[in-house]
Design a protein around this motif. Structure first.
Motif, short mmCIF file in Angstrom:
data_model
loop_
_atom_site.label_atom_id
_atom_site.label_comp_id
_atom_site.label_asym_id
_atom_site.label_seq_id
_atom_site.Cartn_x
_atom_site.Cartn_y
_atom_site.Cartn_z
N THR A 64 61.23 5.13 42.80
CA THR A 64 60.01 4.79 43.52
C THR A 64 59.47 3.45 43.06
O THR A 64 59.14 2.57 43.87
CB THR A 64 58.95 5.90 43.32
N TRP A 65 59.40 3.28 41.73
CA TRP A 65 58.95 1.99 41.18
C TRP A 65 59.85 0.87 41.70
O TRP A 65 59.35 -0.18 42.15
CB TRP A 65 58.97 2.00 39.65
N PHE A 66 61.17 1.05 41.61
CA PHE A 66 62.10 0.00 42.01
C PHE A 66 61.88 -0.43 43.46
O PHE A 66 61.80 -1.63 43.75
CB PHE A 66 63.56 0.47 41.82
N CYS A 67 61.76 0.52 44.37
CA CYS A 67 61.59 0.18 45.79
C CYS A 67 60.26 -0.51 46.05
O CYS A 67 60.21 -1.55 46.73
CB CYS A 67 61.72 1.44 46.65
N VAL A 68 59.18 0.04 45.50
CA VAL A 68 57.84 -0.55 45.73
C VAL A 68 57.74 -1.92 45.08
O VAL A 68 57.31 -2.89 45.72
CB VAL A 68 56.74 0.40 45.21
N ASP A 69 58.15 -2.04 43.83
CA ASP A 69 58.06 -3.31 43.11
C ASP A 69 58.96 -4.37 43.75
O ASP A 69 58.54 -5.52 43.92
CB ASP A 69 58.45 -3.10 41.64
N SER A 70 60.17 -4.00 44.11
CA SER A 70 61.10 -4.98 44.68
C SER A 70 60.64 -5.48 46.04
O SER A 70 60.67 -6.68 46.31
CB SER A 70 62.51 -4.37 44.78
N LEU A 71 60.19 -4.55 46.91
CA LEU A 71 59.68 -4.98 48.21
C LEU A 71 58.44 -5.86 48.02
O LEU A 71 58.31 -6.91 48.66
CB LEU A 71 59.34 -3.77 49.08
N ALA A 81 58.62 -13.79 45.45
CA ALA A 81 59.28 -13.81 44.14
C ALA A 81 60.52 -12.91 44.14
O ALA A 81 60.62 -11.97 43.35
CB ALA A 81 58.30 -13.37 43.06
N PRO A 82 61.50 -13.20 45.00
CA PRO A 82 62.69 -12.34 45.04
C PRO A 82 63.50 -12.37 43.75
O PRO A 82 64.26 -11.44 43.49
CB PRO A 82 63.50 -12.91 46.22
N PHE A 83 63.33 -13.38 42.93
CA PHE A 83 64.03 -13.47 41.64
C PHE A 83 63.69 -12.28 40.74
O PHE A 83 64.47 -11.90 39.88
CB PHE A 83 63.66 -14.80 40.97
N ILE A 91 66.18 -9.25 40.01
CA ILE A 91 67.19 -9.25 38.93
C ILE A 91 66.68 -8.43 37.75
O ILE A 91 67.37 -7.55 37.23
CB ILE A 91 67.56 -10.69 38.51
N GLY A 92 65.46 -8.69 37.33
CA GLY A 92 64.86 -7.91 36.24
C GLY A 92 64.70 -6.45 36.63
O GLY A 92 64.93 -5.56 35.82
N ASN A 93 64.32 -6.21 37.88
CA ASN A 93 64.17 -4.83 38.35
C ASN A 93 65.49 -4.08 38.28
O ASN A 93 65.53 -2.90 37.92
CB ASN A 93 63.64 -4.80 39.77
N LEU A 94 66.59 -4.74 38.62
CA LEU A 94 67.90 -4.10 38.56
C LEU A 94 68.27 -3.72 37.12
O LEU A 94 68.90 -2.68 36.88
CB LEU A 94 68.97 -5.00 39.17
N VAL A 95 67.87 -4.55 36.17
CA VAL A 95 68.12 -4.24 34.76
C VAL A 95 67.39 -2.96 34.37
O VAL A 95 67.97 -2.04 33.79
CB VAL A 95 67.72 -5.41 33.84
#
Length: 146
Positions: free
Chosen positions: A99-106, A113-115, A118-122
């Protein structure tokens, strides 16, 4: 402590640490590190990103506090939670991280700030890889509960 717990607690510790860094943006005397990370995420490093508004400082305080609290929750689930209720703990950890990954990444993409992905994937990897069978001493009991 088995490998799975070590990996999950390492991830939780980094969430707590990163939450503390974000929280530091709440006051000008402490904002050098979070300002650097903001500048890094809005590549290139040009000094253009600053935490100067009251709103940005308030959101740093709130966001940092939420991340520290979430990290403490993940730490508890990675240890005692996995020993007492492994299937439940796995579901909670994976549901919260995805949930965090989807909300934060979008939100990062929408903010320009699409860069940050990369940190989110880590972080995503730190909490999903430990549930692969080879990292789990609990074997099938945690593998079946996706």
């Amino acid at each position: 402590m088995d490998l799975q717990e070590k990996l999950l607690k390492t991830g939780a510790g980094l969430v707590i640490l990163f939450g503390g860094v974000i929280w530091m943006g709440a006051h000008p005397a402490m904002d050098a590190v979070p300002t650097f990370f903001g500048d890094l995420i809005f590549w290139p490093l040009d000094g253009a990103q600053r935490l100067t508004s009251e709103g940005a400082r308030l959101l740093s305080a709130i966001g940092g506090g939420i991340m520290v609290g979430w990290g403490i929750l993940l730490w508890a689930l990675a240890g005692e939670g996995m020993r007492i209720a492994p299937a439940f703990s796995k579901r909670v950890i994976l549901l919260s991280i995805w949930t965090w990954f989807c909300v934060d990444s979008l939100g990062s993409v929408l903010a320009g700030a699409p860069f940050n992905l990369i940190g989110n994937l880590v972080f995503l990897g730190m909490f999903t890889i430990p549930f692969l069978d080879r990292f789990s001493s609990k074997g099938a009991s945690t593998a079946k509960t996706s």
